[in-house]
Scaffold this motif. Structure first.
Motif, PDB file in Angstrom:
ATOM      1  N   SER A  22      -8.657  49.509  10.034  1.00 29.49           N
ATOM      2  CA  SER A  22      -8.246  50.049   8.745  1.00 29.49           C
ATOM      3  C   SER A  22      -6.755  50.377   8.695  1.00 29.49           C
ATOM      4  CB  SER A  22      -9.054  51.307   8.424  1.00 29.49           C
ATOM      5  OG  SER A  22      -8.713  52.338   9.329  1.00 29.49           O
ATOM      6  N   VAL A  23      -6.050  50.346   9.824  1.00 31.29           N
ATOM      7  CA  VAL A  23      -4.626  50.630   9.834  1.00 31.29           C
ATOM      8  C   VAL A  23      -3.874  49.373   9.410  1.00 31.29           C
ATOM      9  CG1 VAL A  23      -2.657  51.272  11.274  1.00 31.29           C
ATOM     10  CG2 VAL A  23      -4.868  52.349  11.643  1.00 31.29           C
ATOM     11  N   LYS A  24      -3.066  49.515   8.357  1.00 28.25           N
ATOM     12  CA  LYS A  24      -2.306  48.366   7.864  1.00 28.25           C
ATOM     13  C   LYS A  24      -0.952  48.343   8.550  1.00 28.25           C
ATOM     14  CE  LYS A  24      -4.503  48.071   3.407  1.00 28.25           C
ATOM     15  NZ  LYS A  24      -4.327  48.060   1.968  1.00 28.25           N
ATOM     16  N   ARG A  25      -0.594  47.213   9.101  1.00 30.92           N
ATOM     17  CA  ARG A  25       0.691  47.050   9.765  1.00 30.92           C
ATOM     18  C   ARG A  25       1.586  46.177   8.897  1.00 30.92           C
ATOM     19  NH1 ARG A  25       0.844  48.177  15.399  1.00 30.92           N
ATOM     20  NH2 ARG A  25       2.703  46.870  15.378  1.00 30.92           N
ATOM     21  N   LEU A  26       2.876  46.478   8.918  1.00 37.98           N
ATOM     22  CA  LEU A  26       3.821  45.641   8.200  1.00 37.98           C
ATOM     23  C   LEU A  26       3.962  44.307   8.918  1.00 37.98           C
ATOM     24  CD1 LEU A  26       6.606  48.260   7.473  1.00 37.98           C
ATOM     25  CD2 LEU A  26       4.957  47.333   5.870  1.00 37.98           C
ATOM     26  N   PRO A  27       4.141  43.245   8.173  1.00 36.57           N
ATOM     27  CA  PRO A  27       4.324  41.951   8.841  1.00 36.57           C
ATOM     28  C   PRO A  27       5.663  41.942   9.575  1.00 36.57           C
ATOM     29  CG  PRO A  27       4.663  41.732   6.494  1.00 36.57           C
ATOM     30  CD  PRO A  27       4.158  43.128   6.732  1.00 36.57           C
TER      31      PRO A  27
END
Length: 83
Positions: A22-27
């Motif tokens: 569920s943790v969104k990482r920046l590209p």
């Protein structure tokens, strides 16, 4: 009792909070994107310096103009070396 001073942890899958999925990482930026960003910043900086240079030195001639140019060069180089 064990020699390990760390407390044992229970199964962390039931722990509250965000999970790995569920943790969104920046590209991550590609090498080309980083170079284009650096080039864009350099071009915009050069443009801003040029646009601001003319009004700042409009009435100067001779020694005053040379002093203003050298001062601007010193300031610019100090910003580049610090940054």
């Amino acid at each position: 009792m064990t020699d390990d001073a760390r407390p044992t942890t229970a199964n962390t899958s039931s722990a509250p909070g965000p999970t790995q999925s569920s943790v969104k990482r920046l590209p991550e930026l590609t090498r080309a994107a980083m170079w284009w960003t650096a080039i864009l910043i350099a071009v915009l900086t050069a443009g801003a310096v040029t646009v601001l240079w003319w009004p700042a030195t409009a009435g100067l001639t001779g020694a005053d103009l040379m002093k203003a140019r050298l001062d601007a060069l010193k300031i610019g180089l100090s910003i580049v070396t610090v940054g």
